[in-house]
Design a protein around this motif. Sequence first.
Motif, short mmCIF file in Angstrom:
data_model
loop_
_atom_site.label_atom_id
_atom_site.label_comp_id
_atom_site.label_asym_id
_atom_site.label_seq_id
_atom_site.Cartn_x
_atom_site.Cartn_y
_atom_site.Cartn_z
N LYS A 174 -64.72 33.49 -23.84
CA LYS A 174 -63.59 32.84 -24.48
C LYS A 174 -62.56 33.88 -24.89
O LYS A 174 -62.89 35.02 -25.20
N GLY A 176 -59.45 35.05 -27.57
CA GLY A 176 -59.28 34.96 -29.02
C GLY A 176 -59.71 36.21 -29.75
O GLY A 176 -59.26 36.47 -30.86
N GLU A 180 -61.90 34.53 -32.60
CA GLU A 180 -62.93 33.65 -32.04
C GLU A 180 -64.33 34.11 -32.41
O GLU A 180 -65.21 33.28 -32.66
N TYR A 181 -64.53 35.42 -32.47
CA TYR A 181 -65.90 35.94 -32.61
C TYR A 181 -66.16 36.70 -33.91
O TYR A 181 -67.34 36.91 -34.25
N ASP A 191 -62.72 24.64 -33.99
CA ASP A 191 -62.17 25.29 -32.80
C ASP A 191 -60.71 25.70 -33.01
O ASP A 191 -59.91 25.72 -32.07
N ALA A 193 -59.31 28.55 -33.50
CA ALA A 193 -58.89 29.73 -32.73
C ALA A 193 -58.57 29.34 -31.28
O ALA A 193 -57.58 29.81 -30.71
N GLN A 194 -59.38 28.47 -30.70
CA GLN A 194 -59.14 28.05 -29.31
C GLN A 194 -57.91 27.16 -29.18
O GLN A 194 -57.17 27.23 -28.20
N GLN A 264 -70.34 30.93 -32.79
CA GLN A 264 -70.51 30.19 -31.54
C GLN A 264 -71.65 29.17 -31.60
O GLN A 264 -71.81 28.37 -30.69
#
Length: 452
Positions: A174, A176, A180-181, A191, A193-194, A264
């Motif tokens: 993914k 980001g 994201e992580y 979600d 960030a996505q 995640q």
Amino acid sequence: MLEALKHLPQAEESQETLRSHFTDLNPALNKRQAAIESDRCLYCYDAPCTRICPSEIDVPSFIQNIAVGNINGAAKVILDQNILGASCSRVCPTEILCEHACVRNHDAEGAPVKIGLLQRFALDNAKFEQHPFQRDASTGKKIAIVGGGPAGLSCAHRLATLGHDVVIFEAKKKSGGLNEYGIAKYKLTEDSAQREVEFLLQIGGITVKHEQVLGKNLQLADLRRDYDAVFLGLGLGASRQLGLTGEDAPGLMAAVDYIAELRQAEDLTKLPVPKQCVVIGAGNTAIDMAVQIARLGAEQVTLVYRRGAEHMSATHHEQDIAKANQVRIVTWAQPQEVLRDAEGKVSGMRFARTKEVGGKLQTSGATIDIPAQAVFKAIGQCMDNSSLSDALAKDLQKQNDKIHVDAQYRTSVSGIYAGGDCIADGQDLTVQAVQHGKLAALAIDNDLKAKV
């Protein structure tokens, strides 16, 4: 990735209960609250909040737009300078930046204008009939960007608006990056960030290729040959080591790896959770790790730092979050030995008591043992040397183990630029990475035009 903790029990509470522990840290403003808060702004000329903002957002302008009900206008003012303004409104340390500089931040007023929450209100409630950014006419130029984190995404978006075609090569599944992580799940929820990445890509002209790892299936020399320019937004992919015997013992791992798994995880009940754990570090990552493991059900969480609380890089706001979640903070203690049980698993950590003498840190001779079934390292990130292992990458000049760039974000190798956490100048803030990417894009555009 959590192989080191596979022997630990899983979270005991239900999925529904655990999810409730990771809702928004700061609830959003409603329309009336935003209107009242925006009216507190004095719309300062040469506003100190704007001057201190790393991404140079015109704060009084966007707040004034909110005050008159022009939410789309407010959002556009923010996005013009910071295309990742939605995530930054949630994770940026406003308490030491714009809100700290606010002219209302004094005893008589009691509190600064809530700039971060107003920025979030604008971006969460904007409803554009069409994408607010349009691409310039195509230049025919192609730019490669290595890293789909804040710096790379910001660079890609600005280059696309200028008419260039961009290909992002991202190592993970993914895009980001840190958003994201690496950010606490209660700061960037669900979600978000996505959604921000998807919005950014809607401008067009940007292609993303995932699981492309520089130094493995991607070579810098090939990118330099095939593209008109290359931007490196690599971040810091490796965790620093404690340098102690037993650092590979089951139960000891990097905090960022656990946070990534947590962010995640679809089923939080599957995560390993120790009864007692130690987090080593003094920054926001250490706080994020300690608070999240406490919310997952760890009964005793101890954050340990080798100096005093006043030296911690985590803000007082972040430290207060830790305390509110019953995280015990132990200062003036330096890791000395990993304690292990008969099976070789982590059973605790021994720390040497420290003191400051003449500005230098020294051990006092005393020690303290803290029992724990898991120890999480949050002592900083460093460059992953494997990503800069090909012949051309070795020509990149380094400074303090990071990539050295000039004022225009050019590296020592012609045609290659860099920004974000991987360069020597920086505070490792999302908002600063966004600014690096934006300014590097402008530099790339100027250099390409100069060649023409």
